[in-house]
Design an enzyme around this catalytic site. Structure first.
Site, mmCIF file in Angstrom:
data_model
loop_
_atom_site.group_PDB
_atom_site.id
_atom_site.type_symbol
_atom_site.label_atom_id
_atom_site.label_comp_id
_atom_site.label_asym_id
_atom_site.label_seq_id
_atom_site.Cartn_x
_atom_site.Cartn_y
_atom_site.Cartn_z
ATOM 1 N N HIS A 1 0.832 -1.192 0.000
ATOM 2 C CA HIS A 1 0.000 0.000 0.000
ATOM 3 C C HIS A 1 0.871 1.248 0.000
ATOM 4 O O HIS A 1 1.816 1.357 0.779
ATOM 5 C CB HIS A 1 -0.920 0.025 1.217
ATOM 6 C CG HIS A 1 -1.778 1.258 1.297
ATOM 7 N ND1 HIS A 1 -2.754 1.528 0.362
ATOM 8 C CD2 HIS A 1 -1.774 2.318 2.157
ATOM 9 C CE1 HIS A 1 -3.338 2.675 0.656
ATOM 10 N NE2 HIS A 1 -2.761 3.187 1.729
ATOM 11 N N SER A 2 0.561 2.213 -0.875
ATOM 12 C CA SER A 2 1.252 3.494 -0.958
ATOM 13 C C SER A 2 2.743 3.249 -1.224
ATOM 14 O O SER A 2 3.080 2.597 -2.203
ATOM 15 C CB SER A 2 1.005 4.298 0.324
ATOM 16 O OG SER A 2 1.378 5.648 0.177
ATOM 17 N N MET A 3 3.653 3.761 -0.397
ATOM 18 C CA MET A 3 5.066 3.463 -0.604
ATOM 19 C C MET A 3 5.296 1.963 -0.695
ATOM 20 O O MET A 3 6.137 1.479 -1.471
ATOM 21 C CB MET A 3 5.915 4.037 0.529
ATOM 22 C CG MET A 3 7.417 3.771 0.353
ATOM 23 S SD MET A 3 8.422 4.114 1.832
ATOM 24 C CE MET A 3 8.211 2.567 2.726
#
Length: 253
Positions: free
Chosen positions: A96-98
């Protein structure tokens, strides 16, 4: 304990071991996040899926270790411990995300070193690796970092209001932002596994079009779903996300 086992235990958390699991789902947290972010998902996954959460250095029980502010190095280290501990077992990755970028780079390394792709790659809340945008959150002062976290949500306000807790939270946040904001991916980089992309329709940092362009980075099957919500849409849609995971991994169960 051997060095290899010690490294694995440092990097990987298994909150709910599943003996005889058909597949393991390795989950990578967002910037400033920790393995514990993934704990609620363990109760929602289908039987036969074991969730393994990556714990980056510099947070929670690894807070005494220096942070790693480079996506490639995070992927190198994670791929190494997974390859040694699970050399012949099917692995799916979820970031998720980074964490989406770390998962993608880890998948590339595992495919390169084994000659076969991972079973599946799930990426969430992150524009495709070919979509570069100049960002400098990691250069802001502490108030600027806090403002960014407030924009995205996902961080309990009491952690940022307490000075002692803030001093624990902000260093890994800054390091992770430096890692993702200095990350550069070759425009033609791909993985050979199926890729499922999940995103929120009101994410302030990722447009739906940017997320869809992950399709350019796989030679395998591609699936895409937009959920209602912002950057941390999955906190309100864990059951739906778990359902998509189960559908994608059904052949292993």
């Amino acid at each position: 304990m051997t060095t290899a086992a010690h490294d694995y235990d440092s990097w990987i958390r298994a909150f709910n071991p599943v003996p005889g699991a058909g597949i393991r789902l390795v989950c990578f947290p967002h910037a400033g996040g920790a393995a514990s972010f993934w704990f609620p998902l363990t109760r929602l996954l289908p039987a036969g899926v074991e969730l393994l959460a990556v714990q980056y250095p510099g947070r929670q029980d690894r807070r005494a270790e220096p942070c790693i502010d480079d996506i490639g190095t995070l992927a190198d280290r994670t791929a190494e411990v997974l390859r040694r501990q699970h050399p012949d077992e099917p692995l799916a990755l979820f970031g998720h995300s980074m964490g989406a970028a770390v998962a993608f780079e880890t998948a590339r390394r595992l495919e390169r070193d084994s000659g076969r792709p991972v079973a599946h790659l799930f990426v969430s809340g992150r524009r495709s690796p070919g979509e570069f945008r100049a960002e400098y959150v990691h250069l802001r002062d502490d108030d600027g970092l806090i403002a960014e976290l407030g924009t995205l949500g996902g961080t309990a306000p009491e952690l940022l209001a307490d000075p002692e807790l803030r001093d624990l939270v902000l260093p890994p946040v800054r390091s992770d932002y430096r890692a993702i904001e200095t990350y550069r991916c070759p425009p033609d980089a791909t993985v050979g596994c199926p890729v499922t992309v999940l995103t929120g329709d009101a994410d302030p940092r990722v447009t739906v079009a940017e997320a869809r362009r992950w399709e350019d980075h796989t030679t395998g099957a591609f699936d895409f779903e937009v959920f209602e919500g912002g950057h941390f849409y999955l906190e309100d849609h864990r059951a739906g996300v778990a359902g998509r995971i189960g559908d994608a991994l059904e052949r292993f169960l």
